[in-house]
Design a protein around this motif. Structure first.
Motif, short mmCIF file in Angstrom:
data_model
loop_
_atom_site.label_atom_id
_atom_site.label_comp_id
_atom_site.label_asym_id
_atom_site.label_seq_id
_atom_site.Cartn_x
_atom_site.Cartn_y
_atom_site.Cartn_z
N ASP A 269 0.83 -1.20 0.00
CA ASP A 269 0.00 0.00 0.00
C ASP A 269 0.87 1.26 0.00
O ASP A 269 2.05 1.21 0.39
N ASP A 270 0.30 2.35 -0.41
CA ASP A 270 0.93 3.68 -0.28
C ASP A 270 2.30 3.77 -0.94
O ASP A 270 3.16 4.51 -0.46
N ASP B 289 0.36 5.50 -4.31
CA ASP B 289 -0.28 6.44 -3.40
C ASP B 289 -0.90 7.63 -4.12
O ASP B 289 -0.43 8.07 -5.18
N GLU C 66 -4.25 4.77 -6.67
CA GLU C 66 -5.21 5.26 -5.69
C GLU C 66 -5.48 6.75 -5.85
O GLU C 66 -4.63 7.49 -6.36
#
Ligand code: C2E
Ligand code: CA
Ligand code: CA
Length: 600
Positions: free
Chosen positions: A476-477, A499, A533
Motif C-alpha cells: 500500500d501507499d 499512493d 489510488e
C-alpha cells in the motif's frame, strides 16, 4: 561529563551541609583561641558565621541555582578556607581549619567532571599550601600530609560518584539511560507540579534503523546512534534533556515548554540532521497525568508519525487521553463500522473489487479518522481486536455487495505492521474467512511497506503464510516519502498500490508521468498488479488508462461508503479493448477467476 548524581537537590544539600558544618567547626576553633588574639578571633568568627549563613541559604534555595553557579560555591569555599587558615594565629588552629578543605574536594568531585574537579582540587591544594606555608611552625610534612588527605578523599570519591552515575548512563551514547530518564522525568514532573509550568515529552525514533544494522553491521548501527545522540543533543534548546530510551529510540524531556514549542524544537532538531531520518511524537503533560500516561501519549504520537510515512513529527491530540479507552469500549460494543470503496478495472471501468476502510463515529467527538484511531489502537494493544472486527464486517459487507452487484469481487483489507508481526495473525484471518464464508483467493491484505521494519522476520512469515493459503498481498501507499524501491524485490506481494500523492501530480508533471509509466512497466515485469489510488479527475483517469494502468480507485469512481449505500454498481461499464499487457492480463485474470456458478 557531569556526574548523573549531581542533581540540583543533591548539590544544594551537600554544599549546604558542608558550609554549615564548616562554619560551626571554624566557630569552635575561633572561640577557643587564647585571649591575645581577640582581633583575629573576631574576623574568624565573622568568616564562620558567613559560612554558616551561606550553608543555610544553600539548603533553603540552592536547588534553584543553575549547575554552573556551583563553580562559584566551590571557589568561594576555597577562598574562605585559605583566608581562614592564613588568619589562624596558631598552627593547631590552622591545621584544623585546613582539614575542612576535604569538603571542597568532595564537592568538586561530586558536582563536576573529573577534569574540572581536578582543576578545583589543584587550586585548593595551592591555596592550602600557601596558607599553611605562612605558618613558620608548620614544616613541609604538615603541608604534604594535609594535601595527601585531600588527594586521598578525591581519589576515593571521584570513582564512587562515577560508578553511581553509570547506573543511569548509557555507555554507548553517554546519555542518561532508561533509569536516568525515569529519574529525570520524575524530577521534572515534581518541578512542574510545584511551579505550574508546562512540561513536554518527546519520543524520537531512528527511521529504518534495523536496515542500518542489517547492511552495515552492529558497528555501523552503534556509530549512527553515537552520531545522532551528539547531533540531537547539540540541536536541542538549553534545558531540554536528551536520553536514550532503548534500542533506536530517544526520549527528550522539555521542562517549561508547551507542546507547540516542543514540536517546534523537535522539528528544528529533526530537520538539522541530514544523515538519517527521524520520527518524533510529542505530548504535553496534563495536570493530573502520571509519567506513564504522558509517555503513552508521546508513544501514540510517535506511532502516528511513523504511520504518516516517517521522517516527521506528530503532536499528541489533547483528546487522545481517553481515546484508547473509548476505542476499547467501541470495539467491545461492536460500534466500529466498515466503509467500502470500489476498485475499478481499466479500460472497462468494471468494478472488480472493494477496499474495506474502518470507520468510527465517536459519541461525543463525531467522526474520528483512522489516521488517529489506528495508531491509538496499535499503541494500546487494541489493533488485533480492531483488525479482526474490521475483517469480519468487511467479509459480511462484501458478500452483500457481491449479491447486489451480481459480480465476483476482490476484497482488500488493511493490516498494520503490528498485526503482521503477530505470529497468530494468519490463522485468525483464515478462521474469520471460514466463519464468514469469504473465499481466501478473493482476499487481499494491504500492508504499508514503511511499517514493516527492515526484514522483520515475523511479518514476512505472516505474509508468506497468508499467500500459501491463496490470500493475496498488496503493498500500500507506494510512492510516499519513504517507499524503498529495493523492498519490491524482497516483500512477498501480488499488488502494488500507488499512493494518491503520487497520482495527484501525474497530470502536471511530465517527469511524474514518466515515472508512472516506468512503475507500471516494473509492476508488469515483477508480476505485481498495479492499483492507482486517489483518482479524482477524468484527466487523471484518461492518463492512467492510456498509460496502461490495470486497476484504479478514487473519488471519481466512488467515495468510501457503507455496504448498504451501494445499491447499484458504481460505474457504468463500457467495454473498450485493453490497451496494454497489464490491462489485458488484469481483465483476463478477473474474468477467468470468476468460478462458474459463483456469480450471485
Ligand atoms: P489507505 O489504505 O491509503 O486508504 C485510502 C485512504 O484514502 C482512505 O482514507 C480513503 O478514504 C482515501 N481516499 C480514497 N480515494 C480518495 C480520493 O480520490 N481522494 C482523496 N483525497 N482521498 C481518497 P481513510 O479511510 O481516512 O483511511 C486512511 C488510512 O487509514 C488508510 O489509508 C489506511 O492506511 C488506514 N486504515 C483505514 N482502515 C484501516 C483498518 O481497518 N486497519 C488498518 N490497519 N488501517 C486502516
Ligand atoms: Ca489501503
Ligand atoms: Ca493507500
Amino acid at each position: 561529563m557531569v556526574p548523573e548524581v549531581a542533581t540540583p537537590p543533591l548539590m544544594a544539600r551537600t554544599a549546604g551541609v558542608f558550609y554549615c558544618a564548616g562554619g560551626l567547626a571554624a566557630l569552635a576553633v575561633a572561640v577557643d583561641l587564647p585571649r591575645p588574639f581577640a582581633t583575629t578571633t573576631t574576623v574568624l568568627v565573622g568568616l564562620a558565621v558567613l559560612s554558616f549563613l551561606t550553608g543555610a541559604l544553600l539548603l533553603w534555595c540552592g536547588r534553584r541555582l543553575p549547575h554552573h553557579a556551583y563553580h562559584a560555591v566551590v571557589v568561594y569555599g576555597t577562598v574562605v578556607l585559605t583566608a581562614a587558615v592564613i588568619l589562624c594565629p596558631t598552627p593547631g588552629a590552622a591545621l584544623t581549619v585546613a582539614s575542612l578543605n576535604t569538603f571542597v574536594a568532595i564537592d568538586a568531585f561530586l558536582f563536576f567532571s573529573s577534569r574540572t574537579a581536578s582543576l578545583h582540587l589543584l587550586a585548593m591544594l595551592c591555596g592550602q599550601a600557601v596558607a599553611l606555608g605562612t605558618h613558620d611552625e608548620l614544616g613541609t610534612g604538615a603541608v604534604v600530609s594535609a594535601s595527601l588527605v585531600c588527594l586521598a578523599v578525591s581519589v576515593v570519591v571521584g570513582p564512587l560518584v562515577r560508578r553511581a552515575s553509570s547506573a543511569s548512563r548509557d555507555s554507548l551514547t553517554g546519555l542518561p539511560n532508561r533509569r536516568g530518564f525515569d529519574d529525570a522525568l520524575e524530577a521534572a514532573l515534581a518541578t512542574a507540579s510545584r511551579t505550574s509550568e508546562a512540561l513536554s515529552l518527546a519520543l524520537v525514533d531512528v527511521d529504518r534503523f534495523k536496515a542500518v544494522n542489517d547492511h552495515g553491521g552492529h558497528a555501523a548501527g552503534d556509530a549512527l546512534l553515537q552520531t545522532l545522540a551528539a547531533r540531537c543533543a547539540a540541536a536541542l534548546p538549553p534545558g531540554a534533556l536528551l536520553t536514550r530510551h532503548g534500542g533506536d529510540e530517544f526520549a527528550v524531556i522539555l521542562p517549561a515548554t508547551t507542546a507547540v514549542a516542543a514540536l517546534q524544537a523537535l522539528e528544528v532538531m529533526r530537520t538539522s540532521i541530514t544523515e538519517h531520518g527521524l520520527s518524533c511524537g510529542v505530548a504535553q503533560h496534563h495536570n493530573t497525568e502520571s509519567g506513564a500516561d504522558l509517555l503513552r501519549r508521546a508513544d501514540i504520537a510517535l506511532y502516528a508519525a511513523k504511520a504518516a510515512g516517517r521522517g516527521c513529527s506528530r503532536l499528541s491530540a489533547t483528546q487522545t487521553d481517553h481515546l484508547a479507552d473509548d476505542l476499547a469500549a467501541a470495539i467491545n460494543a461492536g460500534s466500529i463500522d466498515v466503509a467500502f470503496q470500489p476498485i475499478v478495472a481499466l479500460p472497462s471501468r468494471r468494478v472488480v473489487g472493494v477496499e474495506a476502510l474502518a470507520r468510527w463515529e465517536h459519541p461525543r467527538r463525531g467522526t474520528v479518522p483512522p489516521s488517529e484511531f489506528v495508531p491509538a489502537a496499535e499503541a494500546n494493544g487494541l489493533i488485533h481486536d480492531l483488525g479482526a472486527m474490521v475483517l469480519a464486517q468487511a467479509c459480511q459487507g462484501a458478500l452483500d455487495l457481491q449479491r447486489a452487484w451480481g459480480t465476483r469481487l476482490l476484497l482488500t483489507v488493511n493490516a498494520s505492521g503490528r498485526e503482521l508481526a503477530d505470529p497468530g495473525y494468519a490463522s485468525t484471518v483464515l478462521a474469520t474467512l471460514l466463519h464468514e464464508g469469504w473465499p481466501a483467493p478473493q482476499l487481499v491484505v494491504e500492508i504499508t511497506e514503511s511499517l514493516i521494519e527492515g526484514a522483520s522476520t515475523p511479518a514476512l512469515h505472516t505474509l508468506t503464510e497468508l499467500r500459501s493459503h491463496g490470500i493475496a498481498v498488496a503493498i500500500d501507499d507506494f510512492g510516499t516519502g519513504y517507499s524503498a524501491f529495493s523492498r519490491l524485490d524482497t516483500l512477498p506481494a501480488d499488488y502494488l498500490k500507488l499512493d494518491r500523492s503520487f497520482i495527484s501530480t501525474i497530470t502536471t508533471s511530465p517527469r511524474r508521468l514518466a515515472m508512472l509509466r516506468a512503475l507500471l512497466d516494473l509492476g508488469d515485469r515483477l508480476g505485481l498488479t498495479v492499483i492507482a489510488e486517489g483518482i479524482e479527475t477524468t484527466a487523471q483517469a484518461e492518463l492512467l488508462t492510456s498509460a496502461g494502468c490495470p486497476l484504479v480507485q478514487g473519488y471519481l469512481y466512488g467515495r468510501p461508503g457503507p455496504a448498504a449505500s451501494w445499491t447499484t454498481v458504481p460505474t457504468t461499464p463500457s467495454a473498450p479493448q485493453p490497451r496494454t499487457h497489464a490491462q489485458a492480463h488484469a481483465q483476463a485474470s478477473f474474468q477467468a477467476a470468476v468460478p462458474p456458478g459463483r456469480h450471485p
